[in-house]
Design a protein around this motif. Structure first.
Motif, PDB file in Angstrom:
ATOM      1  N   GLN A 157       0.454  -1.248   0.024  1.00  0.00           N
ATOM      2  CA  GLN A 157       0.125  -0.034   0.003  1.00  0.00           C
ATOM      3  C   GLN A 157       1.245   1.067   0.112  1.00  0.00           C
ATOM      4  N   ILE A 225      -5.449  -9.070  -1.051  1.00  0.00           N
ATOM      5  CA  ILE A 225      -6.258  -7.882  -0.113  1.00  0.00           C
ATOM      6  C   ILE A 225      -7.524  -8.091   0.677  1.00  0.00           C
ATOM      7  N   SER A 226      -7.822  -8.356   0.131  1.00  0.00           N
ATOM      8  CA  SER A 226      -9.076  -8.731   1.147  1.00  0.00           C
ATOM      9  C   SER A 226      -8.804  -9.214   1.794  1.00  0.00           C
ATOM     10  N   SER A 227      -8.130 -10.074   1.923  1.00  0.00           N
ATOM     11  CA  SER A 227      -7.479 -11.210   3.140  1.00  0.00           C
ATOM     12  C   SER A 227      -7.000 -10.081   4.373  1.00  0.00           C
ATOM     13  N   GLY A 228      -6.670  -8.174   3.863  1.00  0.00           N
ATOM     14  CA  GLY A 228      -6.548  -7.913   4.920  1.00  0.00           C
ATOM     15  C   GLY A 228      -4.467  -7.795   4.726  1.00  0.00           C
ATOM     16  N   LYS A 229      -4.028  -8.319   3.245  1.00  0.00           N
ATOM     17  CA  LYS A 229      -2.814  -8.240   3.635  1.00  0.00           C
ATOM     18  C   LYS A 229      -2.708  -6.452   3.181  1.00  0.00           C
ATOM     19  N   PRO A 230      -1.444  -5.533   3.627  1.00  0.00           N
ATOM     20  CA  PRO A 230      -1.532  -4.488   3.221  1.00  0.00           C
ATOM     21  C   PRO A 230      -1.472  -4.029   1.729  1.00  0.00           C
ATOM     22  N   PHE A 231      -1.671  -4.844   1.100  1.00  0.00           N
ATOM     23  CA  PHE A 231      -1.120  -4.417  -0.531  1.00  0.00           C
ATOM     24  C   PHE A 231      -2.531  -3.698  -0.917  1.00  0.00           C
TER      25      PHE A 231
ATOM     26  N   GLY C  45      -9.143  -8.215   7.204  1.00  0.00           N
ATOM     27  CA  GLY C  45      -7.829  -7.827   7.661  1.00  0.00           C
ATOM     28  C   GLY C  45      -7.970  -6.173   8.218  1.00  0.00           C
ATOM     29  N   VAL C  46      -8.579  -6.079   8.220  1.00  0.00           N
ATOM     30  CA  VAL C  46      -9.136  -4.019   8.259  1.00  0.00           C
ATOM     31  C   VAL C  46      -8.062  -3.310   7.586  1.00  0.00           C
ATOM     32  N   THR C  47      -7.964  -3.642   6.322  1.00  0.00           N
ATOM     33  CA  THR C  47      -6.410  -2.861   5.415  1.00  0.00           C
ATOM     34  C   THR C  47      -6.887  -1.522   4.246  1.00  0.00           C
ATOM     35  N   ALA C  48      -8.278  -2.915   4.069  1.00  0.00           N
ATOM     36  CA  ALA C  48      -8.859  -2.370   2.533  1.00  0.00           C
ATOM     37  C   ALA C  48     -10.390  -2.762   2.560  1.00  0.00           C
ATOM     38  N   LEU C  95      -7.219   1.606   4.257  1.00  0.00           N
ATOM     39  CA  LEU C  95      -8.216   2.499   4.993  1.00  0.00           C
ATOM     40  C   LEU C  95      -6.913   2.902   5.946  1.00  0.00           C
TER      41      LEU C  95
END
Ligand SMILES: Nc1ncnc2c1ncn2[C@@H]1O[C@H](COP(=O)(O)OP(=O)(O)O)[C@@H](O)[C@H]1O
Ligand SMILES: [Mg+2]
Lengths: 304, 304, 388
Positions: A157, A225-231, C45-48, C95
């Protein structure tokens, strides 16, 4: 030289391990055997590998459960699930065959197909999102494509996007070993390529800043990305790739049967249904609209 | 050759052990240089001689723990020509072994088996005795050697003297016709020697034929029918203990006794005039001794 | 004339009425799914937040797009990222670090604005578990996947036990072979000077030669290579044999391949262990047995072997434990054993740390368990340590 003792012990183990492998006769709902069905599809008695398979009634499918949403394991049941898994089951439905899955590592899929060419052992077909490439086509035969994906770059990101071939030069990029992404980056040249057992193994490294990007299928990337990887996806894909089943070379009957099954599931809408189920409501089974070159086009361009 | 027979007693069938022209070498080292002798049933023979003179080798040749190169060994009617090979030879060797019991300097009890198990092992395996029968016999033998209360101990839990008595019981369990003892007390603390010699004395009194390599003068004097002095691969001198110990004919015997007698039998040593001083005619008899030694196997009949 | 005017008027009216209709007839983007969605394979994961859509005739302008959570507008971290997928596209709102939605049902609304100025909004809900970012060690994940991973332990144990059995057998044969050479050719010749003896001597050298070759080969090549070789080479051999000679040998699957390779490899190592163990049994033991009339076989079975066994137990135990761990190499041929299962979970959940910790714990537990039994066995055999 390892062969002699190996063969001896393999005999011992093989007898034990293969003892229960005799499959029951495959039959369809109408009471037609797989062999009869194949004969009616082909218009003649199946020969070669196709004969071995329809006679024993099961098809062994190679499939790597490391690629959600194409194929992964279900948390509750531990069973395989995903788009490729559904497609394989549809093949079974179309041909009246029992489907058995093997999960070889990606780089042994093609050797295994070749190895089973005469005997039907190991696995008979790869239903594992394999890109049709001219090089692979020298080693295996491909069916018609059953869906399409794109070679996408995944970056952290907020870090700079990598969308052009020039931007790739000098970057450190992670890929799955023996994927089209690796071949593509090889052809680009000047890219610092790190290849991993699976694309997924590259994700933690990217997350920690050890890589400038990871190149993988667009939907695999999006899933991370959906799983929360900050990509984030790097915007424009480099190419699209037709994905097909692969089998051992020179097995026209088996190829025809598999192509029949693909047409069957396209025509009755079950392929699209499976696609929408696993790919966010998209129908990835149709060739993408123009604007992105195909893998072959990109490679031809790079090699000229 | 028959002339080797010691003393005048009895007919040929009274002879249990007959050894003719026995040669044994280890590589270039010629240890037994043509040994001839015979042992009558019930006779107790004690072999003495300096270290390295071949006493152990002689005993070990008798039951083929060492395979002699040349010679004929006959024990209890079983005759083996040395240097043979093949099945028949092997069977004959085993038959000979079954006639002999052997007791080693180092006991060689089986450490992983209890005292009883040590004794019953061979009767069960070799003679096919039932466990009950073998155990019953073992208890009787253990009682005889005074170890009834140690039946369930392991070799590591009993003293050296006790171990050697178990070893004797173990050998007796096979009902041998001949017992071979190779320095059975040499590895024992002095206070433990008596108990082993006691058992051996009892055995001799029961009429067991015994060949004992030992330097226990007291035992030899009390029990032995014949003492053989061995040196340099020959029998240098043999005869009743009183003769060999107190009236040695050969100078080499005298020299050897000079090391042993003062320690064990000081009064007799004094009687003999052996005090550790050099004695008369040594150099003269040295040469003669050599010759006598050559003749000893053939002609030596000291008791006659 | 009036008619004409009316017609024109009508036309203008109709066209005027159609004008907005014409601009609306340019296809609008169609949202197919918003992520996170209920039923996702993993915790959000609340990143996106991602919006999947089929593009319309005018492209989406990411800078104008908006995201609302529970009715409140969220200012994304950086510009939203618009990406073309094989079919359709995705719009990704990253986010902000401090963004923490409340636990429970979240209402999302994405507003997509095209360059032409059209707006499409899409609403969806997601039940949020309240976990912002995965914890370093995810105990919930460990619990959820424990059975799945632990099933791999069964395969590991099976593989270990089978391999150690076959390895021990091989090792015994190997040790016998290695011990069958009693003298060198020169010694044998100087000792016996007989050609017939030398022929027999050569015959006795054969098992020695085979055993030496075997241990050298399998100790001299990597176990990993052996596993892969057996897995991929036998099929290749079969393929050739079937084509050329019309037969095939049974083909080892991943389990059998690993078992064969581990047996052969550890058999080679244990051969040396057994050889040393057998040689460490004092010569007097064999002699005592022979003197009692036991045959070679009886002596071997009842006297030498049990004592050698006691000597080699610590070494075998060590190899056993090493073997438990080396079974993990079978993951390279996709055998679903412990490590492979943990990696699968890692691939599925995008978290390798937690499942690998579970696998590590299971391996550790297994080795501790086996060490415990080894220690007990050693203690049991301890009673007769001293020489008889
Ligand atoms: N297995 C063997 N190999 C080589 N030499 C041996 C062997 N056994 C005994 N010898 C040698 O043979 C000679 C006689 O030994 P041995 O019979 O044990 O003597 P003793 O028992 O009279 O002390 C010694 O020189 C000894 O070193
Ligand atoms: Mg000795």
């Amino acid at each position: 030289m390892l062969l002699v003792p190996t063969v001896l012990l393999a005999l011992a183990f093989g007898l034990v391990a293969c003892g229960g492998d005799e499959g029951d006769e495959g039959g369809t709902a109408e009471g037609q055997t797989a062999a009869e069905k194949a004969a009616s599809i082909l218009g003649h008695e199946p020969a070669g590998l196709a004969k071995i398979i329809v006679d024993r009634g099961y098809l062994v499918v190679a499939n790597d459960p490391n690629y959600a949403p194409q194929s992964s394991i279900n948390k509750e049941t531990g069973e395989l699930e995903g788009f490729d898994v559904d497609v394989a089951k549809l093949v079974g439905e179309a041909l009246g065959l029992e489907i058995r899955f093997e999960n070889p590592k990606w780089d042994s899929v093609i050797p295994g197909l070749q190895a089973g060419a005469e005997t039907g052992s190991k696995w008979n077909v790869s239903i594992g999102s394999m890109t049709v490439t001219p090089d692979r086509a020298k080693a295996v035969d491909f069916t018609d494509p059953y869906y399409y994906a794109q070679g996408q770059m995944l970056v952290r990101q907020g870090s700079p996007k990598i969308t052009t071939i020039e931007e790739l030069k000098g970057k450190t990029i992670g890929v799955g070993a023996q994927t089209t992404y690796q071949y593509f980056l090889d052809a680009v040249g000047g890219v610092n390529i790190r290849s991993y057992d699976t694309d997924l193994d590259a994700f933690p490294v990217l997350e920690n800043g050890g890589l400038d990007g990871v190149m993988t299928a667009d939907l695999t990337a999006s899933e991370a990305i959906s799983s929360g990887k900050p990509f984030e996806l790097s915007g424009k894909p480099f190419y699209y790739e037709p994905l097909a089943f692969a089998i051992a070379k020179d097995q026209p009957d088996l190829l025809a049967l598999l192509n029949y099954s693909i047409k069957w599931m396209r025509d009755n809408g079950k392929l699209t249904e499976a696609s929408k189920k696993w790919y966010h409501g998209f129908d990835v089974t149709a060739e993408p609209a123009s604007g992105v070159p195909s893998y072959d086009e990109v490679m031809a361009q790079l090699q000229s | 050759m028959m002339a080797t027979e010691p003393r005048e007693t009895g007919a040929a069938d009274d002879v249990l052990v007959r050894v003719e022209g026995l040669h044994k070498s280890f590589g270039k080292l010629h240890v037994l240089k043509g040994v001839d002798f015979a042992v009558r049933r019930g006779e107790v023979v004690v072999v003495i001689g300096p270290s390295g003179s071949g006493k152990s080798t002689l005993l070990r040749c008798l039951n083929f723990l060492e395979e002699p190169q040349k010679g004929v060994i006959t024990i209890g009617g079983v005759s083996v020509t040395c240097g043979g090979r093949g099945k028949a030879h092997k069977r004959a060797v085993r038959d000979v072994r079954l006639k002999c019991g052997m007791v080693f300097q180092e006991f060689n009890l089986f450490p992983h088996k209890s005292v009883t198990e040590n004794v019953i092992e061979a009767p069960m395996l070799v003679k096919g005795l039932s466990k009950e029968a073998a155990t019953e016999r073992a208890f009787a033998l253990l009682a005889k050697v005074g170890l009834s209360d140690r039946a369930d101990y392991f070799p590591s839990q009993i003293s050296g003297g006790q171990k050697q008595r178990v070893a004797i019981a173990r050998a007796l369990a096979m009902d041998p016709e001949l017992m071979l003892f190779d320095e059975p007390t040499s590895a024992l603390d002095p206070e433990l020697i008596g108990e082993v010699l006691g058992v051996m004395k009892d055995l001799a009194q029961e009429g067991m034929t015994m060949i004992v390599v030992s330097h226990e003068m007291g035992f030899a004097r009390d029990v032995a029918d014949r003492v053989i002095f061995m040196d340099g691969g020959y029998f240098v001198e043999q005869g009743p203990p009183s003769e060999v110990f107190f009236h040695p004919r050969e100078d080499r015997t005298r020299q050897f006794l000079r090391h042993i007698l003062p320690e064990q039998e000081p009064e007799h040593a004094a009687e003999l005039g052996i005090t550790g001083e050099a004695e008369e005619g040594a150099s003269e008899e040295e040469a003669q001794g050599e010759e006598a030694a050559e003749e000893a196997p053939a002609g030596g009949s000291p008791g006659a | 004339m009036k008619k004409l005017v009316l017609t024109i008027l009508a036309l203008v009216l109709v066209l005027g009425a159609m004008a907005p209709a014409a601009s609306a007839a340019g296809k609008l983007p169609e949202v197919t799914q918003g992520s996170p969605y209920d039923g996702m394979a993993y915790e959000w994961g609340v990143t996106a937040v991602q919006v999947y859509y089929m593009p319309g005739s005018s492209p989406v302008d990411p800078l104008k797009c908006e995201l609302y959570v529970n009715g409140e507008r969220v200012t994304p971290l950086g510009d939203p990222v618009d990406s073309q997928l094989a079919q359709g596209a995705s719009l990704q709102f990253n986010l902000p670090e401090d963004f923490q939605p409340p636990k429970g049902e979240l209402e999302f609304r994405a507003v997509l604005v095209t360059k032409a100025g059209d707006e499409v909004s899409y609403d969806w809900t997601y039940t949020y578990g309240g976990q912002k970012r995965k914890p370093l060690i995810d105990f919930a994940l460990m619990r959820d996947w424990f059975t799945f991973i632990a099933q791999g332990a069964l395969v590991t144990i099976e593989l270990t036990v089978l391999s150690i059995l076959f390895a021990t057998l091989l090792a015994l044969l190997g040790a016998l072979g290695r011990l069958s050479k009693s003298t060198s050719a020169r010694e044998a010749w100087t000792k016996y000077r007989s050609w017939t003896y030398m022929v027999g001597w050569v015959g006795r050298m054969v098992p020695y030669g085979i055993a030496t070759f075997y241990t050298s080969l399998f100790r001299g090549t990597p176990l990993l290579l052996q596993i892969i070789f057996i897995y991929l080479a036998i099929p290749g051999f079969n393929n050739y044999a079937y084509g050329a000679w019309g037969f095939k040998i049974p083909e080892p699957g991943p389990f059998a391949s690993a078992a064969v390779a581990l047996s052969l490899n550890y058999g080679a190592y244990l051969t040396e262990v057994w050889r040393a163990g057998i040689q460490a049994v004092p010569k007097g033991q064999t002699e005592a047995a022979w003197a009692l009339g036991m045959t070679g076989m009886q002596t071997w079975r009842r006297i030498t072997l049990p004592q050698a066994f006691k000597i080699v137990i610590p070494a075998i135990g060590n190899d056993f434990i090493a073997l438990i761990k080396d079974t993990s190499l079978a993951s390279t041929i996709a055998l679903p054993e412990l490590l492979q299962k943990a990696r699968l979970v890692g691939g599925r959940t995008y978290d390798f740390l937690s499942p690998l910790l579970v696998a590590a714990a299971v391996y550790w537990a297994l080795t501790i368990f086996f060490s415990f039994w080894q220690a007990r066995l050693e203690r049991r055999l301890e009673r007769d340590t001293a020489r008889g």
